[in-house]
Design a protein around this motif. Structure first.
Motif, PDB file in Angstrom:
ATOM      1  N   ARG A  67       8.089   1.490  -6.061  1.00  0.00           N
ATOM      2  CA  ARG A  67       7.323   2.675  -5.674  1.00  0.00           C
ATOM      3  C   ARG A  67       5.920   2.614  -6.258  1.00  0.00           C
ATOM      4  O   ARG A  67       5.661   1.880  -7.211  1.00  0.00           O
ATOM      5  CB  ARG A  67       7.980   3.919  -6.252  1.00  0.00           C
ATOM      6  N   CYS A  68       5.080   3.474  -5.738  1.00  0.00           N
ATOM      7  CA  CYS A  68       3.738   3.641  -6.297  1.00  0.00           C
ATOM      8  C   CYS A  68       3.849   4.462  -7.591  1.00  0.00           C
ATOM      9  O   CYS A  68       4.823   5.193  -7.783  1.00  0.00           O
ATOM     10  CB  CYS A  68       2.887   4.382  -5.281  1.00  0.00           C
ATOM     11  N   GLU A  69       2.857   4.350  -8.440  1.00  0.00           N
ATOM     12  CA  GLU A  69       2.870   5.161  -9.663  1.00  0.00           C
ATOM     13  C   GLU A  69       2.867   6.654  -9.354  1.00  0.00           C
ATOM     14  O   GLU A  69       3.346   7.456 -10.141  1.00  0.00           O
ATOM     15  CB  GLU A  69       1.689   4.789 -10.560  1.00  0.00           C
ATOM     16  N   CYS A  70       2.354   7.020  -8.184  1.00  0.00           N
ATOM     17  CA  CYS A  70       2.333   8.445  -7.803  1.00  0.00           C
ATOM     18  C   CYS A  70       3.699   8.888  -7.271  1.00  0.00           C
ATOM     19  O   CYS A  70       3.892  10.049  -6.950  1.00  0.00           O
ATOM     20  CB  CYS A  70       1.245   8.706  -6.758  1.00  0.00           C
ATOM     21  N   GLY A  71       4.639   7.956  -7.137  1.00  0.00           N
ATOM     22  CA  GLY A  71       5.975   8.282  -6.630  1.00  0.00           C
ATOM     23  C   GLY A  71       6.119   8.008  -5.139  1.00  0.00           C
ATOM     24  O   GLY A  71       7.220   8.037  -4.599  1.00  0.00           O
ATOM     25  N   ARG A 109       0.830  -1.209   0.000  1.00  0.00           N
ATOM     26  CA  ARG A 109       0.000   0.000   0.000  1.00  0.00           C
ATOM     27  C   ARG A 109       0.863   1.259   0.000  1.00  0.00           C
ATOM     28  O   ARG A 109       1.860   1.334   0.722  1.00  0.00           O
ATOM     29  CB  ARG A 109      -0.938   0.027   1.209  1.00  0.00           C
ATOM     30  N   CYS A 110       0.449   2.224  -0.830  1.00  0.00           N
ATOM     31  CA  CYS A 110       1.191   3.490  -0.943  1.00  0.00           C
ATOM     32  C   CYS A 110       0.938   4.346   0.302  1.00  0.00           C
ATOM     33  O   CYS A 110      -0.197   4.545   0.714  1.00  0.00           O
ATOM     34  CB  CYS A 110       0.763   4.240  -2.195  1.00  0.00           C
ATOM     35  N   GLN A 111       2.045   4.856   0.864  1.00  0.00           N
ATOM     36  CA  GLN A 111       1.966   5.729   2.041  1.00  0.00           C
ATOM     37  C   GLN A 111       1.298   7.052   1.712  1.00  0.00           C
ATOM     38  O   GLN A 111       0.731   7.702   2.572  1.00  0.00           O
ATOM     39  CB  GLN A 111       3.394   6.042   2.517  1.00  0.00           C
ATOM     40  N   LYS A 112       1.409   7.447   0.427  1.00  0.00           N
ATOM     41  CA  LYS A 112       0.973   8.786   0.045  1.00  0.00           C
ATOM     42  C   LYS A 112      -0.492   8.805  -0.417  1.00  0.00           C
ATOM     43  O   LYS A 112      -1.284   9.585   0.081  1.00  0.00           O
ATOM     44  CB  LYS A 112       1.882   9.273  -1.092  1.00  0.00           C
ATOM     45  N   CYS A 113      -0.844   7.889  -1.369  1.00  0.00           N
ATOM     46  CA  CYS A 113      -2.190   7.971  -1.951  1.00  0.00           C
ATOM     47  C   CYS A 113      -3.078   6.784  -1.569  1.00  0.00           C
ATOM     48  O   CYS A 113      -4.261   6.765  -1.886  1.00  0.00           O
ATOM     49  CB  CYS A 113      -2.101   8.091  -3.473  1.00  0.00           C
ATOM     50  N   GLY A 114      -2.497   5.778  -0.898  1.00  0.00           N
ATOM     51  CA  GLY A 114      -3.307   4.651  -0.430  1.00  0.00           C
ATOM     52  C   GLY A 114      -3.567   3.577  -1.475  1.00  0.00           C
ATOM     53  O   GLY A 114      -4.188   2.559  -1.182  1.00  0.00           O
TER      54      GLY A 114
HETATM   55 ZN   LIG Z   1       0.635   6.435  -4.390  1.00  0.00          ZN
END
Ligand SMILES: [Zn+2]
Length: 349
Positions: free
Chosen positions: A18-22, A3-8
């Protein structure tokens, strides 16, 4: 699941940096009802904790990691537990992160990898990769200790020395086109490996009040916290207060000093990708950050040497932090402090 820390956003349990959002990713964990029943007691090594790790027993690296010993000293009324991470096969705690990462890469049949490192993570990956017949590109800053460079060459990796600082080395490695990039600054599976320090500590000495770890990219700091949080969810223990030990001139969590350390090469990382996560850890555990200059690091290293701990200067930053906080009377008599001694001094020869 990751799970992405930034966008979930969530991803399946496959190797992904990494997530696609970085944003940085974390492996989600479902706590077990009974912690002790899930330990594989037939193993006296890292495989004891396989049920808590996102890897399959079918694809484990050939190098198996020991449970590292703990040595206890009582210092001015405080119980200090040194965990000897520098006794790992490649001489640092990084082997834990490499073990889980390699298991994941092997599961997916990945044979070509690229990593940037200040030395220890590179040595760890090179040792494991050699054992698995992988092709490894390593990017290190040219100021890295000669001893580490010599060892890397002996292990037969493709070594790229970068004239510049640690941040530039990272950017160049990231743009390199050959091999899967496995930076431990992001890699969520690396954190899964380092969290096993907390699991071992729980079995060896039980609860502690404080943990002091050197912090550069935070791969140990974040892993320790994750491990203790998972143990809290299973055993209803208290999460220790997390103390971040940094080097002067390279602070990311404390105020940046003008003085610049030359000794603590393992943590010269002023812009770690997991910074927000580390701030949150300090916040929720009522932790603090402390930074040490080279004279304090040298004094701490002298103490460690004279007590038989042959570690590198970066490892001494945690003990230097302990001494400073002891002088500030942060600890109460009888409190228990865990200090992982992260890297071997033998590599500096
Ligand atoms: Zn993300």
């Amino acid at each position: 699941m990751l799970r992405c820390q930034k966008c979930g956003r969530e991803y399946p349990n496959k190797f992904r940096l990494r997530c696609e959002c970085g944003g940085v990713l974390d492996v989600l964990f479902s706590p077990f009802e009974n912690f002790y029943e899930e330990i594989q007691e037939n193993y006296m090594d890292i495989r004891r904790y396989l049920n808590f790790l996102p890897i399959s027993e079918e694809f484990l690296p050939g190098i198996v990691l020991p449970v590292t010993p703990i040595v206890h000293h009582r210092i001015r009324g405080i119980d200090v537990f040194f965990k000897l991470e520098y006794l790992m096969p490649s001489g640092s705690f990084k082997d834990r992160g490499t073990f889980v990462t390699l298991a994941k890469l092997m599961e997916e049949g990945i044979k070509d990898v690229t990593l940037d490192s200040s030395g220890n993570a590179a040595l760890s990956l090179s040792l494991f990769g050699r054992c698995e017949g992988m092709n490894i590109h390593i990017f290190i800053p040219s100021y890295t200790s000669e001893g580490k460079k010599k060892l890397l060459r002996k292990l037969g990796v493709m070594l790229h020395e970068i004239e510049g600082d640690r941040m530039l080395t990272h950017r160049i490695a990231e743009e390199f086109q050959e091999g899967t990039y496995v930076s431990h600054w992001y890699n969520p599976f690396f954190i899964e490996g380092t969290k096993t320090v907390a699991y071992e500590v729980m079995e060896q000495i039980g609860e502690v009040d404080y943990v002091i770890a050197p912090v550069g990219s935070g791969s140990l700091f974040v892993g320790l916290f994750k491990g203790f949080r998972e143990l809290r969810d299973m055993l209803h223990i208290r999460i220790p207060r997390m103390i971040a030990a940094q080097a002067k001139g390279y602070e990311s969590l404390c105020k940046r000093s003008k003085e610049k350390s030359r000794l603590a090469e393992g943590i010269f990382i002023p812009e770690p990708p997991r910074l927000e996560q580390m701030k949150e850890i300090l916040n929720v555990t009522h932790g603090v950050c402390h930074s040490s200059g080279d004279s304090e690091i040298k004094n701490a290293l002298d103490w460690l040497f004279s007590h038989g701990f042959l570690v590198e200067p970066t490892s001494a930053v945690a003990f230097s932090t302990f001494i400073s906080l002891l002088n500030e009377e942060i600890f109460q008599s009888g409190e228990r402090v865990l200090i992982p001694l992260t890297g071997s001094g033998l590599k500096l020869l």
